[in-house]
Design a protein around this motif. Structure first.
Motif, PDB file in Angstrom:
ATOM      1  N   GLY A 164      19.104  34.913  28.066  1.00 53.34           N
ATOM      2  CA  GLY A 164      18.868  35.053  29.501  1.00 53.34           C
ATOM      3  C   GLY A 164      19.520  33.950  30.325  1.00 53.34           C
ATOM      4  N   LEU A 165      19.640  32.753  29.719  1.00 55.81           N
ATOM      5  CA  LEU A 165      20.240  31.633  30.453  1.00 55.81           C
ATOM      6  C   LEU A 165      21.725  31.844  30.718  1.00 55.81           C
ATOM      7  CD1 LEU A 165      18.465  28.515  28.892  1.00 55.81           C
ATOM      8  CD2 LEU A 165      18.252  29.403  31.228  1.00 55.81           C
ATOM      9  N   ILE A 166      22.381  32.707  29.939  1.00 53.00           N
ATOM     10  CA  ILE A 166      23.834  32.903  30.112  1.00 53.00           C
ATOM     11  C   ILE A 166      24.154  33.519  31.486  1.00 53.00           C
ATOM     12  CG2 ILE A 166      25.879  34.101  29.225  1.00 53.00           C
ATOM     13  CD1 ILE A 166      24.646  33.669  26.389  1.00 53.00           C
ATOM     14  N   PRO A 167      23.591  34.683  31.837  1.00 49.14           N
ATOM     15  CA  PRO A 167      23.873  35.193  33.186  1.00 49.14           C
ATOM     16  C   PRO A 167      23.301  34.289  34.280  1.00 49.14           C
ATOM     17  CG  PRO A 167      22.273  36.595  32.049  1.00 49.14           C
ATOM     18  CD  PRO A 167      22.818  35.645  31.043  1.00 49.14           C
ATOM     19  N   PHE A 168      22.149  33.675  33.998  1.00 49.76           N
ATOM     20  CA  PHE A 168      21.517  32.809  34.998  1.00 49.76           C
ATOM     21  C   PHE A 168      22.447  31.642  35.347  1.00 49.76           C
ATOM     22  CE2 PHE A 168      18.807  29.294  36.312  1.00 49.76           C
ATOM     23  CZ  PHE A 168      18.062  29.891  37.310  1.00 49.76           C
ATOM     24  N   LEU A 169      22.926  30.925  34.328  1.00 45.46           N
ATOM     25  CA  LEU A 169      23.825  29.795  34.577  1.00 45.46           C
ATOM     26  C   LEU A 169      25.192  30.276  35.060  1.00 45.46           C
ATOM     27  CD1 LEU A 169      22.825  27.530  31.544  1.00 45.46           C
ATOM     28  CD2 LEU A 169      22.147  27.293  33.950  1.00 45.46           C
ATOM     29  N   GLY A 170      25.575  31.481  34.566  1.00 46.71           N
ATOM     30  CA  GLY A 170      26.852  32.057  34.993  1.00 46.71           C
ATOM     31  C   GLY A 170      26.906  32.270  36.497  1.00 46.71           C
ATOM     32  N   PHE A 171      25.731  32.431  37.110  1.00 46.41           N
ATOM     33  CA  PHE A 171      25.650  32.614  38.551  1.00 46.41           C
ATOM     34  C   PHE A 171      26.293  31.430  39.281  1.00 46.41           C
ATOM     35  CE2 PHE A 171      23.678  32.446  42.698  1.00 46.41           C
ATOM     36  CZ  PHE A 171      23.680  33.778  43.081  1.00 46.41           C
ATOM     37  N   TYR A 172      26.209  30.244  38.689  1.00 48.04           N
ATOM     38  CA  TYR A 172      26.707  29.021  39.342  1.00 48.04           C
ATOM     39  C   TYR A 172      28.189  28.776  39.104  1.00 48.04           C
ATOM     40  CZ  TYR A 172      21.833  27.740  40.111  1.00 48.04           C
ATOM     41  OH  TYR A 172      20.536  27.726  40.512  1.00 48.04           O
ATOM     42  N   LEU A 173      28.809  29.563  38.218  1.00 48.27           N
ATOM     43  CA  LEU A 173      30.231  29.327  37.928  1.00 48.27           C
ATOM     44  C   LEU A 173      31.072  29.604  39.178  1.00 48.27           C
ATOM     45  CD1 LEU A 173      31.068  30.787  34.388  1.00 48.27           C
ATOM     46  CD2 LEU A 173      30.815  28.396  35.080  1.00 48.27           C
ATOM     47  N   PRO A 174      32.025  28.704  39.457  1.00 47.91           N
ATOM     48  CA  PRO A 174      32.845  28.899  40.655  1.00 47.91           C
ATOM     49  C   PRO A 174      33.989  29.889  40.424  1.00 47.91           C
ATOM     50  CG  PRO A 174      33.412  26.823  39.602  1.00 47.91           C
ATOM     51  CD  PRO A 174      32.340  27.449  38.767  1.00 47.91           C
ATOM     52  N   ILE A 175      33.667  31.066  39.908  1.00 46.80           N
ATOM     53  CA  ILE A 175      34.691  32.113  39.739  1.00 46.80           C
ATOM     54  C   ILE A 175      34.174  33.380  40.415  1.00 46.80           C
ATOM     55  CG2 ILE A 175      35.719  31.320  37.552  1.00 46.80           C
ATOM     56  CD1 ILE A 175      33.710  33.471  36.255  1.00 46.80           C
ATOM     57  N   ILE A 176      35.043  34.183  40.911  1.00 49.65           N
ATOM     58  CA  ILE A 176      34.709  35.495  41.512  1.00 49.65           C
ATOM     59  C   ILE A 176      33.580  35.359  42.543  1.00 49.65           C
ATOM     60  CG2 ILE A 176      34.239  37.937  41.052  1.00 49.65           C
ATOM     61  CD1 ILE A 176      34.769  37.333  38.080  1.00 49.65           C
ATOM     62  N   SER A 177      33.843  35.756  43.789  1.00 49.56           N
ATOM     63  CA  SER A 177      32.837  35.511  44.823  1.00 49.56           C
ATOM     64  C   SER A 177      31.702  36.540  44.808  1.00 49.56           C
ATOM     65  CB  SER A 177      33.501  35.473  46.206  1.00 49.56           C
ATOM     66  OG  SER A 177      34.142  36.714  46.429  1.00 49.56           O
ATOM     67  N   SER A 178      31.992  37.775  44.371  1.00 45.16           N
ATOM     68  CA  SER A 178      30.931  38.786  44.359  1.00 45.16           C
ATOM     69  C   SER A 178      29.897  38.446  43.286  1.00 45.16           C
ATOM     70  CB  SER A 178      31.530  40.170  44.085  1.00 45.16           C
ATOM     71  OG  SER A 178      30.548  41.003  43.498  1.00 45.16           O
ATOM     72  N   ASN A 179      28.624  38.324  43.715  1.00 47.38           N
ATOM     73  CA  ASN A 179      27.558  37.962  42.766  1.00 47.38           C
ATOM     74  C   ASN A 179      27.461  38.931  41.605  1.00 47.38           C
ATOM     75  OD1 ASN A 179      26.692  35.657  44.034  1.00 47.38           O
ATOM     76  ND2 ASN A 179      25.260  36.741  45.377  1.00 47.38           N
ATOM     77  N   SER A 180      27.438  40.238  41.916  1.00 48.07           N
ATOM     78  CA  SER A 180      27.195  41.194  40.828  1.00 48.07           C
ATOM     79  C   SER A 180      28.367  41.231  39.847  1.00 48.07           C
ATOM     80  CB  SER A 180      26.881  42.580  41.375  1.00 48.07           C
ATOM     81  OG  SER A 180      27.656  42.871  42.497  1.00 48.07           O
ATOM     82  N   ILE A 181      29.605  41.116  40.365  1.00 46.56           N
ATOM     83  CA  ILE A 181      30.759  41.139  39.451  1.00 46.56           C
ATOM     84  C   ILE A 181      30.789  39.866  38.602  1.00 46.56           C
ATOM     85  CG2 ILE A 181      33.288  41.178  39.311  1.00 46.56           C
ATOM     86  CD1 ILE A 181      33.284  42.925  41.808  1.00 46.56           C
ATOM     87  N   ARG A 182      30.443  38.722  39.216  1.00 49.04           N
ATOM     88  CA  ARG A 182      30.456  37.466  38.465  1.00 49.04           C
ATOM     89  C   ARG A 182      29.407  37.492  37.353  1.00 49.04           C
ATOM     90  NH1 ARG A 182      29.754  34.496  42.335  1.00 49.04           N
ATOM     91  NH2 ARG A 182      27.596  33.849  42.141  1.00 49.04           N
ATOM     92  N   ILE A 183      28.188  37.936  37.685  1.00 49.56           N
ATOM     93  CA  ILE A 183      27.116  37.987  36.671  1.00 49.56           C
ATOM     94  C   ILE A 183      27.525  38.944  35.548  1.00 49.56           C
ATOM     95  CG2 ILE A 183      24.717  38.639  36.239  1.00 49.56           C
ATOM     96  CD1 ILE A 183      24.197  37.900  39.221  1.00 49.56           C
TER      97      ILE A 183
END
Ligand SMILES: [Zn+2]
Length: 236
Positions: A164-183
């Motif tokens: 679960g921490l993978i998508p959660f922390l992935g939210f903070y990655l500075p790549i792709i601006s769209s939240n849903s596409i980045r997650i």
């Protein structure tokens, strides 16, 4: 082949990993997919970053706890079955040792031994440890496949949380601006890694194992994302 070599080769078998591996793989996949799906669903409904992150955290906590409890209850009931089988077996050995001996002879004959040899083997096994022999050769209980509820429960909760921490922390990655596409992107990478590791540990085909995990996870995210988008457009 010398006995030591034979024993070393036998240790390469994966069956003894089955219990905890199944729980751990299930936990990581579950954590990844359900947390990512929740976050994608909420972000598809155009919610704010703080709502998406709160949903992710709550999803991880709820999922880890429910996995831990569910796994404990299910494995514990397996232990109950094993224990009552043992009690029944001990009872039968106390009341009907002759019948138990013949039963074991039958089992060995069914596996291909001649009657004489089956009797010899059964005699020696009974002299060695009758109950353990029956649990193993009659009921298929092995030391390394014995159910361990606490271990399974902790393994599930920890693996769900790490997934679960993978998508959660992935939210903070500075790549792709769209939240849903980045997650979704981060989760696919996580699924591929988890699928690869589990296929490697289980000794199965790497490509197939990885594809299965990634494909299954993507279906989950697509459906939840679609529900989130639908809920938003329906004005829920
Ligand atoms: Zn028996």
């Amino acid at each position: 082949m010398p006995l030591n070599e034979t024993m070393r080769r036998n240790q390469e078998h994966r069956a003894h990993r089955a219990g905890w591996l199944r729980a751990a793989v299930l936990g990581v996949n579950d954590g990844l997919v359900s947390t990512a799906s929740l976050m994608v669903g909420v972000s598809a409904a155009m919610q704010s970053d703080s709502v998406i992150l709160t949903t992710g955290l709550a999803g991880i906590a709820a999922g880890a706890l429910s996995m831990a409890v569910g796994e404990y209850v299910s494995v514990r009931s397996q232990v109950d079955i094993e224990e009552s089988d043992r009690a029944l077996e001990e009872d039968q050995h106390a009341t009907n040792p002759e019948g138990e001996f013949l039963e074991l002879v039958q089992i060995y004959m069914a596996r291909g031994l001649t009657e004489d040899l089956a009797k010899q083997v059964a005699e020696q096994m009974h002299a060695h440890n009758a109950i353990e022999t029956h649990l193993r050769d009659e009921l298929g209980q092995f030391e390394h496949t014995m159910a361990r509820p606490l271990q399974a429960s902790v393994a599930s909760a920890l693996s769900f949380t790490s997934g679960g921490l993978i998508p959660f922390l992935g939210f903070y990655l500075p790549i792709i601006s769209s939240n849903s596409i980045r997650i979704t992107a981060v989760t696919i990478v996580g699924l591929a890694i988890a699928g690869f590791i589990s296929a490697k540990t289980a000794g199965t085909n790497l490509l197939k194992g990885t594809a299965r995990v990634v494909g299954g996870g993507m279906i989950g995210m697509i459906i939840t994302g679609a529900i989130g988008a639908f809920a938003h457009s329906a004005g829920l």
